[in-house]
Design a protein around this motif. Structure first.
Motif, PDB file in Angstrom:
ATOM      1  N   ILE A 198      -7.091   2.361  -6.356  1.00 16.01           N
ATOM      2  CA  ILE A 198      -6.860   3.707  -5.824  1.00 16.01           C
ATOM      3  C   ILE A 198      -7.920   3.961  -4.759  1.00 16.01           C
ATOM      4  N   VAL A 199      -7.458   4.155  -3.531  1.00 17.67           N
ATOM      5  CA  VAL A 199      -8.340   4.481  -2.419  1.00 17.67           C
ATOM      6  C   VAL A 199      -8.014   5.912  -1.992  1.00 17.67           C
TER       7      VAL A 199
ATOM      8  N   VAL B   1      -2.941   2.078  -3.961  1.00 17.07           N
ATOM      9  CA  VAL B   1      -2.545   3.436  -3.582  1.00 17.07           C
ATOM     10  C   VAL B   1      -3.599   4.013  -2.648  1.00 17.07           C
ATOM     11  N   PHE B   2      -3.142   4.582  -1.533  1.00 14.57           N
ATOM     12  CA  PHE B   2      -4.025   5.308  -0.627  1.00 14.57           C
ATOM     13  C   PHE B   2      -3.632   6.776  -0.694  1.00 14.57           C
TER      14      PHE B   2
ATOM     15  N   TYR C 227       0.181   9.924 -11.994  1.00 13.27           N
ATOM     16  CA  TYR C 227       0.682   8.852 -12.868  1.00 13.27           C
ATOM     17  C   TYR C 227       1.050   7.616 -12.055  1.00 13.27           C
ATOM     18  N   ILE C 228       1.719   7.821 -10.921  1.00 10.29           N
ATOM     19  CA  ILE C 228       2.077   6.691 -10.065  1.00 10.29           C
ATOM     20  C   ILE C 228       0.817   5.962  -9.602  1.00 10.29           C
ATOM     21  N   ALA C 229      -0.202   6.733  -9.177  1.00  9.54           N
ATOM     22  CA  ALA C 229      -1.442   6.137  -8.683  1.00  9.54           C
ATOM     23  C   ALA C 229      -2.144   5.325  -9.767  1.00  9.54           C
TER      24      ALA C 229
ATOM     25  N   ILE D 257       0.863  -1.181   0.000  1.00  8.37           N
ATOM     26  CA  ILE D 257       0.000   0.000   0.000  1.00  8.37           C
ATOM     27  C   ILE D 257       0.901   1.233   0.000  1.00  8.37           C
ATOM     28  N   LEU D 258       0.816   1.991  -1.078  1.00  2.10           N
ATOM     29  CA  LEU D 258       1.568   3.236  -1.170  1.00  2.10           C
ATOM     30  C   LEU D 258       0.692   4.362  -0.619  1.00  2.10           C
TER      31      LEU D 258
END
Length: 449
Positions: A121-122, A101-102, A113-115, A72-73
């Motif tokens: 995507i949260v 991704v949070f 872009y990373i997400a 989880i990023l």
């Protein structure tokens, strides 16, 4: 003996510097966690740049070795370098461990872009995603069509990975894209860059869930009972992220070049040499920990320093100096992630360092190494030397040659004998001559007609 003392003085710091760079790199982070179903929580904060990229590469490697179930990023970033974002996106896509991704605060620009490369995507309530237009270092919008087209393509391809509407990704980059309420779920005309709050992002499929915390995200993923590993950036990595910034890198090069050059040319102070050595230590340490520099770059730089030191004491007609300079430049460039930008920074640092060196050398001109080759003692009577008597009083005087002048000879003037010369002509003995010039002890005469 002086050369040996000077060499010993610098050999120890150079060896110590090499050891410091290698030893500090050992603090890059902990070993892989124990195997088992685990979730890695990795913060992605501040600006996206090469140091963050290196840190995430280590995090993903650690998670894969631990056979983690998910990463989880936790993103909170205003964006940053496009090239670093691309590499991070590639890292997410190619990892064996799926990523969620949070968005804790904002994931704008390169952060978007990373997400988009993540599986889920949260978003936290009141968080934001989007506004991914390309800007320069000063924040000015870049309107180059090729650049916009390239980044739009990257964004839309990332959106397609998990079935998200590519038109929305394009609108986050290009002000000329138009979104329609019926087909895209949101309306946006020309001249505006799209950014989405949590509710709007959920509505158009750019968020899969809204959660107030990482724990709520884990519950939504049905991973609430998993072992959670919070993967933090080490102190060395935090320092490295700061050190590899272009402005900091250039300042370190200025201090390094100026400090070592001043110590070599105007020895005896110590402080410039220490500052210069410390600056280069920090330069290579930052790039080494960030994953850009290998030991070969450090070795090449040390060899360059040694060759420059030898050039001062060993006659080599500039060969050692040239090889040393090339080694220094090679080491600096090899340590940087971008060779062209490293050369630009090095050139700028060199010019500024030359100004600093010139100013310092001028203020301390009596202490420079060049003073070893200059005779500065004045041969004055005060210093115990007996100066030759002045012959200026002979100018315009007349006398008689006692010997032939061919062109040198002896004349008698006012009852005294003097050695004189002519301008090149021959004058026989017994002729009357006149003094036409006196230069120190050189008396020039010509025959009187």
């Amino acid at each position: 003996m002086r050369v040996n003392r000077w060499g010993k003085r610098w050999l120890a710091p150079l060896l110590a510097w090499f050891a410091v760079v290698v030893s500090l790199s050992s603090f890059a982070g902990p070993a892989a966690a124990e195997a088992g179903p685990a979730v890695y929580v990795v913060p992605v904060e501040s600006t996206i740049e090469q140091g963050l990229q290196s840190y995430l590469e280590r995090a993903y490697k650690d998670a894969e070795e631990a056979e983690a179930e998910r990463i989880i990023l936790v993103i909170s970033t205003p964006g940053g370098r496009v090239d670093s974002a691309e590499q991070i996106g590639k890292l997410i896509r190619e990892s064996d461990v799926p990523t969620t991704v949070f968005v804790e605060d904002m994931a704008v620009s390169a952060g978007t872009y990373i997400a988009l490369n993540a599986e889920h995507i949260v978003m936290k309530p009141n968080s934001m995603i989007g506004a991914a237009a390309v800007v320069d270092g000063s924040g000015t919008l870049i309107d180059n069509p090729k650049t916009i087209s390239y980044w739009t393509t990257k964004m839309t391809e990332a959106a397609k990975l998990n079935g998200r509407n590519p038109n929305i990704a394009a609108k986050m980059v290009d002000v000329n894209v138009v979104l329609d309420e019926k087909t895209d779920g949101i309306a946006k005309g020309k001249g505006e860059i799209l950014s989405l709050g949590a509710e709007d992002a959920l509505k158009v499929g750019y968020a899969d869930h809204i959660a107030g915390s990482v724990d709520e995200t884990l519950q939504w993923l049905k991973l609430g009972d998993r072992n959670v590993i919070h993967f933090e950036m080490t102190a060395a990595e935090k320092l490295a992220r700061w050190l590899v910034q272009p402005a900091v890198m250039t300042i370190l090069l200025i201090l390094g070049i100026a400090g070592l050059a001043i110590e070599l040319l105007v020895p005896g102070f110590g402080v410039p040499g220490i500052v210069g050595l410390a600056a280069f230590i920090l330069y290579f340490f930052g790039h080494y920990v960030a994953g850009f520099a290998g030991l070969e770059a450090v070795v090449l730089f040390v060899v360059g320093i040694v060759l420059l030191i030898l050039e001062i004491f060993v006659p080599s007609f500039g060969i050692l100096g040239t090889l040393g300079s090339l080694s220094l430049v090679g080491g600096v460039v090899m340590a940087a992630p971008d060779a062209v930008k490293a050369l630009v920074s090095l050139a700028l640092a060199f010019v500024i360092a030359i100004v600093i060196i010139f100013w310092f050398a001028k203020r301390n001109n009596k202490r420079g190494v060049w003073n070893r080759f200059i005779l500065r003692d004045a041969l004055t009577a005060e210093e115990g030397y007996i100066p030759a008597p002045s012959l200026d009083w002979l100018a315009g005087k007349s006398g008689v040659t006692l010997t032939p002048l061919r062109p040198a000879g002896t004349v008698e003037i006012d009852g005294e004998r003097f050695d004189v010369v002519t301008a090149g002509e021959f004058i026989q003995a017994g002729k009357t001559v006149k003094v036409v010039k006196v230069e120190g002890v050189r008396v020039v005469v010509r025959e009187e007609v």
